[in-house]
Design a protein around this motif. Structure first.
Motif, PDB file in Angstrom:
ATOM      1  N   ILE A  97       0.840  -1.201   0.000  1.00 35.01           N
ATOM      2  CA  ILE A  97       0.000   0.000   0.000  1.00 35.01           C
ATOM      3  C   ILE A  97       0.873   1.248   0.000  1.00 35.01           C
ATOM      4  N   CYS A  98       1.918   1.256   0.836  1.00 32.79           N
ATOM      5  CA  CYS A  98       2.819   2.419   0.895  1.00 32.79           C
ATOM      6  C   CYS A  98       3.565   2.605  -0.426  1.00 32.79           C
ATOM      7  N   ALA A  99       4.041   1.521  -1.012  1.00 36.66           N
ATOM      8  CA  ALA A  99       4.736   1.619  -2.299  1.00 36.66           C
ATOM      9  C   ALA A  99       3.791   2.129  -3.382  1.00 36.66           C
ATOM     10  N   VAL A 104       1.815   6.568  -6.879  1.00 36.49           N
ATOM     11  CA  VAL A 104       0.700   7.417  -7.300  1.00 36.49           C
ATOM     12  C   VAL A 104       0.999   8.881  -6.983  1.00 36.49           C
ATOM     13  N   ALA A 105       1.545   9.145  -5.801  1.00 35.99           N
ATOM     14  CA  ALA A 105       1.899  10.522  -5.435  1.00 35.99           C
ATOM     15  C   ALA A 105       2.962  11.080  -6.376  1.00 35.99           C
ATOM     16  N   LEU A 106       3.964  10.273  -6.688  1.00 36.67           N
ATOM     17  CA  LEU A 106       5.014  10.714  -7.603  1.00 36.67           C
ATOM     18  C   LEU A 106       4.434  11.034  -8.982  1.00 36.67           C
ATOM     19  N   LEU A 109       2.434  14.287  -8.872  1.00 35.89           N
ATOM     20  CA  LEU A 109       3.246  15.499  -8.762  1.00 35.89           C
ATOM     21  C   LEU A 109       4.064  15.802 -10.010  1.00 35.89           C
ATOM     22  N   THR A 110       4.376  14.782 -10.798  1.00 35.69           N
ATOM     23  CA  THR A 110       5.296  14.994 -11.914  1.00 35.69           C
ATOM     24  C   THR A 110       4.653  14.921 -13.302  1.00 35.69           C
ATOM     25  N   LEU A 111       3.506  14.293 -13.428  1.00 34.78           N
ATOM     26  CA  LEU A 111       2.908  14.117 -14.754  1.00 34.78           C
ATOM     27  C   LEU A 111       1.755  15.085 -14.978  1.00 34.78           C
ATOM     28  N   ARG A 112       1.569  15.459 -16.237  1.00 38.17           N
ATOM     29  CA  ARG A 112       0.362  16.201 -16.606  1.00 38.17           C
ATOM     30  C   ARG A 112      -0.817  15.240 -16.540  1.00 38.17           C
ATOM     31  N   PHE A 113      -2.026  15.780 -16.442  1.00 35.83           N
ATOM     32  CA  PHE A 113      -3.208  14.943 -16.295  1.00 35.83           C
ATOM     33  C   PHE A 113      -3.346  13.966 -17.454  1.00 35.83           C
ATOM     34  N   ASP A 114      -3.149  14.429 -18.670  1.00 31.61           N
ATOM     35  CA  ASP A 114      -3.289  13.549 -19.839  1.00 31.61           C
ATOM     36  C   ASP A 114      -2.291  12.389 -19.789  1.00 31.61           C
TER      37      ASP A 114
END
Length: 125
Positions: A97-99, A104-106, A109-114
């Motif tokens: 779950i933590c991984a 998902v958080a990374l 924070l780094t990708l555009r929505f598309d």
């Protein structure tokens, strides 16, 4: 939950479709604005809150179910064994779950929505 979803989503949407033109030009963020125009600030706030709660529910569901997939893969030795350990008290794959949440958080924070959407479809197709 179904009655709440129907009340806060389907009925206002039906009212908006019945009273407003050019629905094909709606953009992200239009739905709460429709609530404001049809029912004032209270409906706008309710629709915004309902949308946030709904998206949080979807996120938590995905995190919990996909972490079980990581657990299964670790059990089959396709991933590191640490992801296959269950929490002694709760019986949940805490490390998975933590991984999963970290990845998902990374991505958030780094990708555009598309790009995030395309990445999501890569894993579910």
């Amino acid at each position: 939950a179904f009655a709440l979803s129907t009340t806060l989503y389907v009925l206002p949407l039906a009212a908006a479709l019945a009273t407003l033109d050019h629905w094909e030009q709606w953009a992200p963020g239009t739905y709460p604005l429709l609530g404001a125009s049809l029912g004032g600030g209270g409906l706008e706030a309710a629709l915004t809150a309902a949308s946030a709660v709904s998206m949080a529910g979807v996120l938590f569901t995905i995190l919990c179910t996909s972490s079980r997939a990581l657990l299964a893969m670790a059990t089959l030795r396709m991933l590191p064994p640490a992801l296959g350990r269950l929490h002694p008290r709760f019986g949940t794959p805490a490390a998975a779950i933590c991984a999963n949440a970290s990845l998902v958080a990374l991505a958030t924070l780094t990708l555009r929505f598309d790009d995030a959407l395309q990445l999501s479809m890569l894993f579910y197709c």
